[in-house]
Every structure is written in structure tokens, then in C-alpha cells.
Design a protein around this motif. Structure first.
Motif, PDB file in Angstrom:
ATOM      1  N   ILE A  55       1.133  -1.585  -0.233  1.00 40.68           N
ATOM      2  CA  ILE A  55       0.175  -0.164  -0.260  1.00 40.68           C
ATOM      3  C   ILE A  55       0.660   0.866  -0.245  1.00 40.68           C
ATOM      4  O   ILE A  55       0.420   1.953  -0.584  1.00 40.68           O
ATOM      5  CB  ILE A  55      -0.607   0.244   0.936  1.00 40.68           C
ATOM      6  N   GLU A 108      -3.869   0.649  -7.595  1.00 36.94           N
ATOM      7  CA  GLU A 108      -3.777  -0.275  -8.527  1.00 36.94           C
ATOM      8  C   GLU A 108      -4.444  -0.501  -9.547  1.00 36.94           C
ATOM      9  O   GLU A 108      -5.434   0.128 -10.349  1.00 36.94           O
ATOM     10  CB  GLU A 108      -5.096  -1.535  -7.154  1.00 36.94           C
ATOM     11  N   GLY A 113     -14.079  -6.224  -9.122  1.00 37.49           N
ATOM     12  CA  GLY A 113     -13.390  -6.505  -7.431  1.00 37.49           C
ATOM     13  C   GLY A 113     -12.793  -5.525  -6.906  1.00 37.49           C
ATOM     14  O   GLY A 113     -12.033  -5.634  -5.862  1.00 37.49           O
ATOM     15  N   ARG A 114     -11.353  -4.708  -7.177  1.00 32.23           N
ATOM     16  CA  ARG A 114     -11.169  -3.791  -7.585  1.00 32.23           C
ATOM     17  C   ARG A 114     -10.686  -2.356  -8.514  1.00 32.23           C
ATOM     18  O   ARG A 114     -10.557  -2.633  -9.585  1.00 32.23           O
ATOM     19  CB  ARG A 114      -9.328  -4.759  -8.268  1.00 32.23           C
ATOM     20  N   PHE A 115     -10.781  -1.239  -7.345  1.00 34.60           N
ATOM     21  CA  PHE A 115     -10.488  -0.490  -8.104  1.00 34.60           C
ATOM     22  C   PHE A 115      -9.841   1.089  -7.204  1.00 34.60           C
ATOM     23  O   PHE A 115      -9.437   0.528  -6.546  1.00 34.60           O
ATOM     24  CB  PHE A 115     -12.063   0.293  -7.287  1.00 34.60           C
ATOM     25  N   PHE A 118     -12.289   2.777  -3.797  1.00 28.84           N
ATOM     26  CA  PHE A 118     -13.398   1.726  -3.490  1.00 28.84           C
ATOM     27  C   PHE A 118     -14.039   2.680  -2.095  1.00 28.84           C
ATOM     28  O   PHE A 118     -13.687   3.240  -1.615  1.00 28.84           O
ATOM     29  CB  PHE A 118     -12.962   0.879  -3.427  1.00 28.84           C
ATOM     30  N   GLN A 120     -15.166   1.227   1.908  1.00 29.16           N
ATOM     31  CA  GLN A 120     -15.302   0.351   2.764  1.00 29.16           C
ATOM     32  C   GLN A 120     -16.112   0.691   3.693  1.00 29.16           C
ATOM     33  O   GLN A 120     -16.374   2.263   4.082  1.00 29.16           O
ATOM     34  CB  GLN A 120     -13.442   0.091   3.719  1.00 29.16           C
ATOM     35  N   LYS A 202       0.825 -12.938  -4.069  1.00 29.77           N
ATOM     36  CA  LYS A 202       0.358 -13.748  -5.465  1.00 29.77           C
ATOM     37  C   LYS A 202       0.502 -14.104  -6.538  1.00 29.77           C
ATOM     38  O   LYS A 202      -0.061 -14.885  -7.071  1.00 29.77           O
ATOM     39  CB  LYS A 202      -0.907 -12.592  -5.895  1.00 29.77           C
ATOM     40  N   ARG A 250      -1.256 -10.159   6.847  1.00 31.52           N
ATOM     41  CA  ARG A 250      -2.614  -8.977   6.206  1.00 31.52           C
ATOM     42  C   ARG A 250      -0.984  -7.811   5.378  1.00 31.52           C
ATOM     43  O   ARG A 250       0.103  -8.371   5.049  1.00 31.52           O
ATOM     44  CB  ARG A 250      -3.007  -8.493   7.690  1.00 31.52           C
ATOM     45  N   LEU A 252      -0.859  -5.022   6.167  1.00 33.25           N
ATOM     46  CA  LEU A 252      -0.728  -4.267   6.461  1.00 33.25           C
ATOM     47  C   LEU A 252       0.527  -4.464   7.754  1.00 33.25           C
ATOM     48  O   LEU A 252       0.093  -5.419   8.294  1.00 33.25           O
ATOM     49  CB  LEU A 252      -1.647  -3.337   6.869  1.00 33.25           C
ATOM     50  N   THR A 267     -11.404 -11.907  -1.220  1.00 32.98           N
ATOM     51  CA  THR A 267     -11.536 -11.998  -0.235  1.00 32.98           C
ATOM     52  C   THR A 267     -12.401 -10.474   0.374  1.00 32.98           C
ATOM     53  O   THR A 267     -12.597  -9.546  -0.380  1.00 32.98           O
ATOM     54  CB  THR A 267     -10.201 -10.621   0.657  1.00 32.98           C
ATOM     55  N   LEU A 268     -13.443 -10.879   0.952  1.00 30.61           N
ATOM     56  CA  LEU A 268     -15.020  -9.745   1.365  1.00 30.61           C
ATOM     57  C   LEU A 268     -14.830  -8.342   2.127  1.00 30.61           C
ATOM     58  O   LEU A 268     -14.595  -8.161   2.662  1.00 30.61           O
ATOM     59  CB  LEU A 268     -15.804 -10.815   1.743  1.00 30.61           C
ATOM     60  N   LEU A 293     -14.367  -3.872   5.258  1.00 33.25           N
ATOM     61  CA  LEU A 293     -15.022  -4.884   4.456  1.00 33.25           C
ATOM     62  C   LEU A 293     -15.028  -4.060   3.319  1.00 33.25           C
ATOM     63  O   LEU A 293     -15.275  -2.830   3.262  1.00 33.25           O
ATOM     64  CB  LEU A 293     -16.539  -5.978   4.700  1.00 33.25           C
ATOM     65  N   GLY A 294     -14.594  -4.650   2.273  1.00 35.68           N
ATOM     66  CA  GLY A 294     -15.184  -3.881   0.714  1.00 35.68           C
ATOM     67  C   GLY A 294     -16.060  -4.133   0.199  1.00 35.68           C
ATOM     68  O   GLY A 294     -17.226  -4.363   0.332  1.00 35.68           O
ATOM     69  N   ARG A 297     -17.234  -5.155  -3.301  1.00 36.55           N
ATOM     70  CA  ARG A 297     -17.335  -6.534  -3.587  1.00 36.55           C
ATOM     71  C   ARG A 297     -18.315  -7.363  -3.006  1.00 36.55           C
ATOM     72  O   ARG A 297     -18.672  -8.536  -3.313  1.00 36.55           O
ATOM     73  CB  ARG A 297     -16.002  -7.686  -2.684  1.00 36.55           C
TER      74      ARG A 297
HETATM   75  P1  ATP Z   1      -6.274  -7.478  -1.558  1.00 35.06           P
HETATM   76  O1  ATP Z   1      -5.433  -8.817  -0.874  1.00 35.06           O
HETATM   77  O2  ATP Z   1      -7.914  -8.242  -1.843  1.00 35.06           O
HETATM   78  O3  ATP Z   1      -5.535  -7.018  -2.003  1.00 35.06           O
HETATM   79  P2  ATP Z   1      -6.477  -6.162   0.868  1.00 35.06           P
HETATM   80  O4  ATP Z   1      -5.357  -6.994   2.242  1.00 35.06           O
HETATM   81  O5  ATP Z   1      -5.348  -5.475   0.496  1.00 35.06           O
HETATM   82  O6  ATP Z   1      -7.088  -6.845  -0.118  1.00 35.06           O
HETATM   83  P3  ATP Z   1      -7.648  -5.172   2.637  1.00 35.06           P
HETATM   84  O7  ATP Z   1      -6.787  -3.447   2.352  1.00 35.06           O
HETATM   85  O8  ATP Z   1      -7.304  -5.711   4.365  1.00 35.06           O
HETATM   86  O9  ATP Z   1      -7.606  -5.638   1.717  1.00 35.06           O
HETATM   87  O10 ATP Z   1      -9.287  -3.986   2.880  1.00 35.06           O
HETATM   88  C1  ATP Z   1     -10.016  -4.729   3.393  1.00 35.06           C
HETATM   89  C2  ATP Z   1     -10.717  -5.048   2.463  1.00 35.06           C
HETATM   90  O11 ATP Z   1     -11.057  -4.183   1.510  1.00 35.06           O
HETATM   91  C3  ATP Z   1     -10.711  -6.654   1.765  1.00 35.06           C
HETATM   92  O12 ATP Z   1     -11.160  -7.464   2.051  1.00 35.06           O
HETATM   93  C4  ATP Z   1     -11.264  -5.405  -0.125  1.00 35.06           C
HETATM   94  O13 ATP Z   1     -13.179  -6.198   0.553  1.00 35.06           O
HETATM   95  C5  ATP Z   1     -11.617  -4.304   0.001  1.00 35.06           C
HETATM   96  N1  ATP Z   1     -10.645  -3.599  -0.435  1.00 35.06           N
HETATM   97  C6  ATP Z   1      -9.686  -3.704  -0.691  1.00 35.06           C
HETATM   98  N2  ATP Z   1      -8.629  -3.145  -2.098  1.00 35.06           N
HETATM   99  C7  ATP Z   1     -10.042  -2.498  -2.656  1.00 35.06           C
HETATM  100  C8  ATP Z   1      -9.851  -2.449  -3.764  1.00 35.06           C
HETATM  101  N3  ATP Z   1      -8.341  -1.496  -4.466  1.00 35.06           N
HETATM  102  N4  ATP Z   1     -11.043  -2.262  -4.620  1.00 35.06           N
HETATM  103  C9  ATP Z   1     -11.988  -2.706  -3.924  1.00 35.06           C
HETATM  104  N5  ATP Z   1     -12.051  -3.036  -2.452  1.00 35.06           N
HETATM  105  C10 ATP Z   1     -10.785  -3.215  -2.244  1.00 35.06           C
END
Ligand code: ATP
Ligand code: MG
Length: 403
Positions: A55, A108, A113-115, A118, A120, A202, A250, A252, A267-268, A293-294, A297
Motif C-alpha cells: 500500500i 492498483e 472487485g478491485r478499483f 473503493f 469500506q 500472489k 495481512r 498492513l 476476500t470480502l 469490508l469492501g 465486493r
Molecule cells: P487484497 O489482498 O484483495 O488486495 P487487501 O489485503 O489489500 O486485499 P485490506 O486492505 O485488508 O485488503 O482491505 C479490506 C477489504 O477492502 C478487502 O478485503 C476488500 O474487500 C476491500 N478492498 C481492498 N482493496 C480494494 C480495492 N482496490 N478495490 C475494491 N475493494 C478493495
């Protein structure tokens, strides 16, 4: 713009349902909403999220403001809330169970599911050491999924703390050094800086190497182990099923000991304990636990039928003063009303009423205005009758409450 989307009125009901369900659950558990700025000093995320994370290294929208200060659009909620907790001395407040809803920004590669923008929904609890709070957070998260009819599996892991993690990091580096050439370039760079992140890579080649890596659970300290074990007991007490996944780390850096994810192919939601975040950001020795949560998603998985929910359409045939009078009468009743002000034909007005999925149209023209009446048309049966406006309340009650 790539990765940015408009959320249109056609889809807004799902968003509202998700957010209103979340709010009502949080409220019922005594959580209070907190709203922090979308823009924070970059340092908050560098120190909070960790400067060797994906991040912070690659995904932040960071720029210099006009005074030359480095600022960042928040990529996640927790670091900013921890900053707010410290600045507002919230340790003296009774409100230590908090929730938030809002947009986050990460640069990103956009895909399903990835924007880049987004949304939360998340919660944070500060100052509670008892592992029961970890279980409560999960309970709330799970309840929200259940209310929305979304299936998800819970995965948990123990990722240790600054006491036990260094020893593990050392054996991990020793292990990965043997496979350095098989790792992706990102992981080669991470090897000495943040080897734990390799477990979460990944890349398929890295995943193979990771399979044989030493496990953190064999190195965690007594405190982390006890916390983890108790959390599992509390989860069992709440009848919450979980899968232990010792590869779950995680993205972070602030997490310590207990972490979790709810997944359903992707991951939701995700969360865990962050006992050093407040002190890392310059506050006291105050522990924390939370999840996020996202929304995008979840919305994808909700099978809610989106319905336009306008009850009444006023087909105003060029008698606007009269239409406004009727609007005033209707405002005393619990109906949603769409009043027409354009000069369409009656036919196209009724077409629009159909599209708005209204139950009733109130048709008014010069004749109705003169006689203080209106035509009430039942949009399902197409039956219509002329009534005096004083009868409106009773007639509408009949339409909306008698099935
Ligand atoms: P991922 O492994 O999918 O990149 P992450 O570990 O970066 O997830 P977190 O930072 O823990 O995700 O965020 C919590 C939730 O926010 C994720 O489980 C997902 O549902 C959502 N999320 C994270 N990044 C994005 C994104 N770029 N677009 C949409 N939803 C997101
Ligand atoms: Mg990510």
C-alpha cells in the motif's frame, strides 16, 4: 478515469441497503460512527500502515499540497482513525467502539472487485485487551453477511508481535535466501525489508516457494499464543466456525497476533488486532482491534432486486399551482411522491409513472382544478376514479394498505 466509477441511481438501493444494515447492526452493539478526513499527512500512513507494505510503497495517491507538505488520499481507515484517537484524546472518552463508512483510494491495477476508489465499512475498538472483543468484531462482521444473505468462510491466523516475530523473520529470511532466484522481483526486494509479506505474494512462483516455508505458529510467544487460543474459545462460544490458515498474513504492518479474513472466492473483509498502532503513531500504550469490508465486493454478491420505490406520480397537466397544493396535502402521508413539472402528454407521463414503478398516479388538469378533484389511477389495474381531494387520504390508504 480508470478504476473510478460513478454509482448511479439505478444501483443506489443496494448501497443504501448495505450501509443501513451495517449502521443498524453497529448501533445495536453500541458502536458510534467516526468520520475522519479523506486526506491525511502521508506520514500517518507511512508510520501506521508501514512503509514496506504494498500500500505505502506502490498504491498511495500522494502529492505535495500548495505549502509543500506531503499529503495522501487515505488508502484505508484505521491509521487515520488511530491518528484521530490520539489527537482528540479519545482514551478519555467512553466511546471506544467505533465504526466508519467511506471511500478509500489505492493506485492498483483495476480488475473485477478491485478499483482505485473503493468503499469500506469498518469498525475499530480501542483499549480492550480481552480477546472477547476480537470475537465480537467477527460476530458483527458475520452478522452483517448473514443479514445480507452473503456466504463467507472465516479464516484466522496468529501473526505474532514485535516480541516473537523477529526470531521468525530471521528463519524466514534464511529459508527464502535458498530460493531467492525463484522469487518475483518484488519479493526479492522484500526479502530483507519485510519477508513476512512474501507469504502473501500472489505470484504463482512465489506461492510454490511459500508452501515449504517455516510456520509462524511454531515461533509465537506465550502472550500471542494465549490471546489466539482464547479468541478461538470465544469464537466457539459464539458458534462461529473458522478455518486456521497459517499462510494468512495481512497487507498492513500494524497487525499483531490475531488476524482474520472472510472469503468467498475473493476476500470480502479482513481485520485483526493492532496493539502497537497507537504507540507507533505517537500515542499511549493502547491496544486495538478492527475490521474493514469492501463494499463493492459485497454489492457484487447481493442478489437484492433493485426496485424503484416511488409510490405516487402526480401527472400535472399544466396546472402547476394545483399540483403544488396536492403535493402539500400528500406530504402529511407516508408516501414518496414524484411530481411532474414538464409539459408532456398524459400518455408519456403515464409511461414515466410505469418506469418509476409507482402504484398510483394522480392525474390533474384544468377540470380537476376547477372542481377541486383529481383522478386517481391504480397503475397495476389501470382502474381510475375521480374523487374530491378531501377523499385522497382514504383512497390512498385503501391502495397502499389493503392487499
Ligand atoms: P487484497 O489482498 O484483495 O488486495 P487487501 O489485503 O489489500 O486485499 P485490506 O486492505 O485488508 O485488503 O482491505 C479490506 C477489504 O477492502 C478487502 O478485503 C476488500 O474487500 C476491500 N478492498 C481492498 N482493496 C480494494 C480495492 N482496490 N478495490 C475494491 N475493494 C478493495
Ligand atoms: Mg491489496
Amino acid at each position: 478515469m480508470k478504476g473510478f466509477r460513478d454509482i448511479l441511481p439505478e444501483n443506489i438501493e443496494k448501497w443504501q441497503l448495505l450501509e443501513e444494515t451495517a449502521k443498524s447492526i453497529f448501533k445495536s452493539f453500541g458502536y458510534k460512527e467516526i468520520r475522519t478526513p479523506i486526506l491525511e499527512k502521508t506520514l500517518t500512513f507511512e508510520r501506521g500502515v508501514g512503509d514496506a507494505t504494498d500500500i505505502v510503497e506502490k498504491e498511495m495517491y500522494t502529492f505535495l499540497d500548495k505549502s509543500g507538505e506531503s499529503v495522501t488520499l487515505r488508502p484505508e481507515g484505521t491509521a487515520g482513525i488511530a491518528r484521530a484517537f490520539i489527537e482528540n484524546k479519545l482514551e478519555t472518552s467512553v466511546f471506544n467502539k467505533l465504526y466508519y463508512i467511506g471511500p478509500m483510494f489505492r493506485y492498483e491495477r483495476p480488475q473485477k472487485g478491485r478499483f482505485r476508489q473503493f468503499h469500506q465499512i469498518g469498525a475499530e475498538c480501542f483499549g480492550i485487551k480481552n480477546p472477547a472483543i476480537d470475537a465480537e468484531i467477527i460476530f458483527i462482521n458475520k452478522l452483517l453477511f448473514e443479514r445480507l444473505n452473503i456466504k463467507a468462510n472465516l479464516e484466522i491466523n496468529n501473526i505474532g508481535c514485535p516480541v516473537c516475530r523477529p526470531a521468525y523473520t530471521k528463519v524466514l529470511i534464511d529459508y527464502f535466501e535458498n530460493y531467492k532466484d525463484s522469487l518475483c522481483t518484488d519479493c526479492q526486494k522484500r526479502l530483507y525489508k519485510n519477508p513476512l509479506r512474501i507469504l502473501d505474494c500472489k505470484n504463482e512462483k512465489c506461492k510454490i516457494v511459500v508452501k515449504g516455508a517455516p510456520k509462524l505458529k511454531d515461533y509465537v510467544c506465550k502472550n500471542c499464543q494465549e490471546h489466539y487460543n482464547s479468541t478461538k474459545e470465544y469464537l466457539k462460544a459464539l458458534n462461529i466456525e473458522y478455518i486456521e490458515n497459517d499462510m494468512l498474513v495481512r497487507g498492513l504492518d500494524y497487525y499483531t497476533s490475531f488476524v482474520f479474513e472472510f472469503t468467498n472466492t475473493i476476500t470480502l473483509s479482513a481485520g485483526g488486532r493492532y496493539d502497537n498502532l497507537i504507540s507507533d503513531l505517537g500515542g499511549g500504550n493502547i491496544c486495538g482491534v478492527g475490521f474493514a469490508l469492501g463494499e463493492e465486493r459485497l454489492i457484487d454478491m447481493m442478489d437484492t432486486k433493485v426496485q424503484n420505490n416511488i409510490d405516487i406520480y402526480i401527472a400535472n397537466l399544466s396546472v402547476t399551482f394545483y399540483a403544488l397544493q396536492i403535493l402539500q396535502i400528500l406530504k402529511n402521508f407516508p408516501y414518496s411522491v414524484y411530481c411532474e413539472y414538464s409539459s408532456k402528454s398524459l400518455k408519456s407521463m403515464l409511461k414515466k409513472a410505469d418506469k418509476l414503478n409507482t402504484s398510483v398516479s394522480i392525474i390533474i388538469g384544468e377540470n380537476e382544478q376547477k372542481s377541486n378533484t383529481c383522478i386517481v389511477r391504480n397503475m397495476k389495474s389501470s382502474n381510475q376514479q375521480t374523487i374530491g381531494v378531501e377523499q385522497l387520504e382514504n383512497i390512498l390508504k385503501g391502495v397502499f394498505y389493503v392487499t
